[in-house]
Design a protein around this motif. Structure first.
Motif, PDB file in Angstrom:
ATOM      1  N   ALA A   6       7.155  -0.464  12.328  1.00 50.39           N
ATOM      2  CA  ALA A   6       6.397   0.723  11.924  1.00 50.39           C
ATOM      3  C   ALA A   6       7.147   1.511  10.864  1.00 50.39           C
ATOM      4  O   ALA A   6       6.542   2.035   9.916  1.00 50.39           O
ATOM      5  N   LEU A   7       8.466   1.580  11.003  1.00 43.17           N
ATOM      6  CA  LEU A   7       9.278   2.280  10.001  1.00 43.17           C
ATOM      7  C   LEU A   7       9.213   1.566   8.651  1.00 43.17           C
ATOM      8  O   LEU A   7       9.082   2.211   7.602  1.00 43.17           O
ATOM      9  N   ALA A   8       9.286   0.248   8.662  1.00 46.21           N
ATOM     10  CA  ALA A   8       9.195  -0.517   7.410  1.00 46.21           C
ATOM     11  C   ALA A   8       7.819  -0.353   6.771  1.00 46.21           C
ATOM     12  O   ALA A   8       7.704  -0.204   5.550  1.00 46.21           O
ATOM     13  N   LEU A   9       6.764  -0.356   7.581  1.00 43.31           N
ATOM     14  CA  LEU A   9       5.416  -0.162   7.064  1.00 43.31           C
ATOM     15  C   LEU A   9       5.254   1.232   6.453  1.00 43.31           C
ATOM     16  O   LEU A   9       4.644   1.386   5.391  1.00 43.31           O
ATOM     17  N   THR A  10       5.821   2.233   7.091  1.00 38.22           N
ATOM     18  CA  THR A  10       5.759   3.597   6.572  1.00 38.22           C
ATOM     19  C   THR A  10       6.494   3.709   5.238  1.00 38.22           C
ATOM     20  O   THR A  10       6.001   4.353   4.301  1.00 38.22           O
ATOM     21  N   ALA A  11       7.652   3.073   5.135  1.00 40.21           N
ATOM     22  CA  ALA A  11       8.398   3.100   3.878  1.00 40.21           C
ATOM     23  C   ALA A  11       7.624   2.399   2.762  1.00 40.21           C
ATOM     24  O   ALA A  11       7.581   2.878   1.624  1.00 40.21           O
ATOM     25  N   ALA A  16       4.249   2.757  -2.072  1.00 36.94           N
ATOM     26  CA  ALA A  16       2.990   2.414  -2.727  1.00 36.94           C
ATOM     27  C   ALA A  16       2.247   3.661  -3.194  1.00 36.94           C
ATOM     28  O   ALA A  16       1.596   3.645  -4.252  1.00 36.94           O
ATOM     29  N   ALA A  17       2.358   4.751  -2.439  1.00 41.64           N
ATOM     30  CA  ALA A  17       1.684   5.991  -2.820  1.00 41.64           C
ATOM     31  C   ALA A  17       2.226   6.548  -4.134  1.00 41.64           C
ATOM     32  O   ALA A  17       1.514   7.236  -4.861  1.00 41.64           O
ATOM     33  N   LEU A  18       3.465   6.244  -4.442  1.00 48.85           N
ATOM     34  CA  LEU A  18       4.050   6.705  -5.704  1.00 48.85           C
ATOM     35  C   LEU A  18       3.516   5.928  -6.905  1.00 48.85           C
ATOM     36  O   LEU A  18       3.621   6.377  -8.039  1.00 48.85           O
ATOM     37  N   CYS A  19       2.970   4.747  -6.649  1.00 48.38           N
ATOM     38  CA  CYS A  19       2.567   3.852  -7.735  1.00 48.38           C
ATOM     39  C   CYS A  19       1.068   3.640  -7.838  1.00 48.38           C
ATOM     40  O   CYS A  19       0.621   2.806  -8.622  1.00 48.38           O
ATOM     41  N   VAL A  20       0.283   4.352  -7.056  1.00 44.60           N
ATOM     42  CA  VAL A  20      -1.154   4.109  -7.012  1.00 44.60           C
ATOM     43  C   VAL A  20      -1.864   4.836  -8.161  1.00 44.60           C
ATOM     44  O   VAL A  20      -1.419   5.867  -8.639  1.00 44.60           O
TER      45      VAL A  20
END
Length: 90
Positions: A6-11, A16-20
């Motif tokens: 879950a931590l890896a998925l959150t990271a 990804a949010a920075l690059c969308v």
């Protein structure tokens, strides 16, 4: 184990949010002229974080594989099960 995934998925999601570049344009997408790199960046970051966390985890996959291999009976080619040497028969 679940917490590490879950931590890896959150990271990966945060990266990804920075690059969308859809309804919202992230700061890196804006700098790159609107190039949407959310999917490859998110996958790469999540994979790298997960691999690092699993490698450092004491309960990681490596230890599970070693425990499974130790519990598994060995299959040697010259097994003497039932031979005269192991049964004591002369």
């Amino acid at each position: 184990m679940f917490g590490l995934g879950a931590l890896a998925l959150t990271a990966g999601t945060a990266a990804a949010a920075l690059c969308v570049n859809t309804l919202y344009t992230g700061p890196l997408a804006r700098v790159l002229g609107g190039v949407d790199l959310a999917l490859p960046v998110g996958i790469a970051v999540a994979s790298a974080v997960y691999a690092t966390l699993m490698r450092r985890s004491r309960d990681g996959l490596g230890m599970a594989q070693r425990a499974w291999a130790a519990a598994r009976p060995s299959r040697s080619r010259g097994s003497d099960r039932g031979s005269a040497a192991t049964t004591g028969a002369a």
